[in-house]
Design a protein around this motif. Structure first.
Motif, short mmCIF file in Angstrom:
data_model
loop_
_atom_site.label_atom_id
_atom_site.label_comp_id
_atom_site.label_asym_id
_atom_site.label_seq_id
_atom_site.Cartn_x
_atom_site.Cartn_y
_atom_site.Cartn_z
N HIS A 48 0.81 -1.22 0.00
CA HIS A 48 0.00 0.00 0.00
C HIS A 48 0.85 1.28 0.00
N GLU A 49 2.11 1.15 -0.40
CA GLU A 49 2.95 2.32 -0.59
C GLU A 49 2.51 3.03 -1.85
N ILE A 50 2.63 4.35 -1.83
CA ILE A 50 2.19 5.17 -2.96
C ILE A 50 3.39 5.91 -3.54
N LEU A 51 3.52 5.89 -4.87
CA LEU A 51 4.57 6.68 -5.53
C LEU A 51 4.21 8.16 -5.44
N ARG A 52 5.20 9.00 -5.51
CA ARG A 52 4.95 10.44 -5.44
C ARG A 52 4.36 10.99 -6.74
N LEU A 53 4.28 10.17 -7.74
CA LEU A 53 3.69 10.58 -9.02
C LEU A 53 2.17 10.56 -8.90
N HIS A 54 1.54 11.71 -9.13
CA HIS A 54 0.08 11.76 -9.09
C HIS A 54 -0.42 12.93 -9.94
N PHE A 55 -1.67 12.81 -10.37
CA PHE A 55 -2.31 13.81 -11.22
C PHE A 55 -3.68 14.12 -10.62
N THR A 56 -3.93 15.38 -10.31
CA THR A 56 -5.15 15.80 -9.64
C THR A 56 -5.95 16.74 -10.55
N ALA A 57 -7.28 16.59 -10.53
CA ALA A 57 -8.16 17.44 -11.35
C ALA A 57 -9.54 17.51 -10.72
N ASN A 58 -10.40 18.33 -11.30
CA ASN A 58 -11.75 18.52 -10.77
C ASN A 58 -12.74 17.44 -11.17
N THR A 59 -12.40 16.68 -12.21
CA THR A 59 -13.27 15.57 -12.64
C THR A 59 -12.40 14.32 -12.84
N PRO A 60 -13.00 13.15 -12.75
CA PRO A 60 -12.21 11.94 -12.99
C PRO A 60 -11.66 11.88 -14.42
N GLU A 61 -12.43 12.37 -15.36
CA GLU A 61 -12.00 12.37 -16.76
C GLU A 61 -10.75 13.23 -16.95
N GLU A 62 -10.74 14.42 -16.33
CA GLU A 62 -9.58 15.31 -16.43
C GLU A 62 -8.36 14.69 -15.77
N ALA A 63 -8.52 14.05 -14.62
CA ALA A 63 -7.40 13.41 -13.93
C ALA A 63 -6.80 12.30 -14.79
N ILE A 64 -7.65 11.50 -15.41
CA ILE A 64 -7.18 10.42 -16.28
C ILE A 64 -6.45 10.98 -17.49
N LYS A 65 -7.01 12.01 -18.11
CA LYS A 65 -6.37 12.63 -19.28
C LYS A 65 -4.99 13.17 -18.90
N GLU A 66 -4.89 13.84 -17.76
CA GLU A 66 -3.60 14.38 -17.32
C GLU A 66 -2.59 13.27 -17.07
N ALA A 67 -3.03 12.18 -16.43
CA ALA A 67 -2.13 11.06 -16.17
C ALA A 67 -1.67 10.43 -17.49
N TYR A 68 -2.58 10.26 -18.41
CA TYR A 68 -2.27 9.67 -19.71
C TYR A 68 -1.26 10.54 -20.46
N GLU A 69 -1.52 11.84 -20.52
CA GLU A 69 -0.60 12.76 -21.20
C GLU A 69 0.75 12.82 -20.49
N GLY A 70 0.75 12.76 -19.16
CA GLY A 70 2.00 12.74 -18.41
C GLY A 70 2.82 11.49 -18.71
N CYS A 71 2.17 10.37 -18.84
CA CYS A 71 2.87 9.12 -19.17
C CYS A 71 3.40 9.15 -20.60
N ILE A 72 2.65 9.76 -21.51
CA ILE A 72 3.15 9.91 -22.89
C ILE A 72 4.39 10.80 -22.87
N SER A 73 4.34 11.91 -22.15
CA SER A 73 5.48 12.82 -22.09
C SER A 73 6.73 12.15 -21.51
N ALA A 74 6.50 11.23 -20.57
CA ALA A 74 7.61 10.51 -19.92
C ALA A 74 8.01 9.26 -20.71
N HIS A 75 7.42 9.06 -21.89
CA HIS A 75 7.69 7.92 -22.77
C HIS A 75 7.38 6.59 -22.09
N LEU A 76 6.32 6.56 -21.29
CA LEU A 76 5.89 5.33 -20.63
C LEU A 76 4.77 4.64 -21.41
N ILE A 77 4.16 5.39 -22.32
CA ILE A 77 3.12 4.83 -23.19
C ILE A 77 3.58 5.02 -24.63
#
Length: 77
Positions: A48-77
């Protein structure tokens, strides 16, 4: 692509934020304080340890989009 499809493509990560088959899994959660916010973060299901990597937004859709784009930027996707 829908937000659900984006979320499914988020990778599992190790402690050094490298893509792996076993490790921290992406999780969507709500933070219910004064303002309701949604966060995508990576958690180890055994410890149950949590990585310091996180993406926060006002809607679940926005949070998912930010996480997805962040992973693309980091070449993880």
């Amino acid at each position: 692509m829908t937000e659900l499809e984006m979320f499914v493509k988020l990778p599992q990560l190790d402690e050094e934020y490298h893509k792996t088959d076993l490790g921290y899994v992406p999780t969507l959660s709500v933070i219910d304080n004064i303002l309701v916010q949604y966060v995508v973060y990576w958690i180890d299901m055994d410890t149950h340890e949590i990585l310091r990597l996180h993406f926060t937004a006002n809607t679940p859709e926005e949070a998912i989009k930010e996480a997805y784009e962040g992973c693309i930027s980091a070449h993880l996707i």
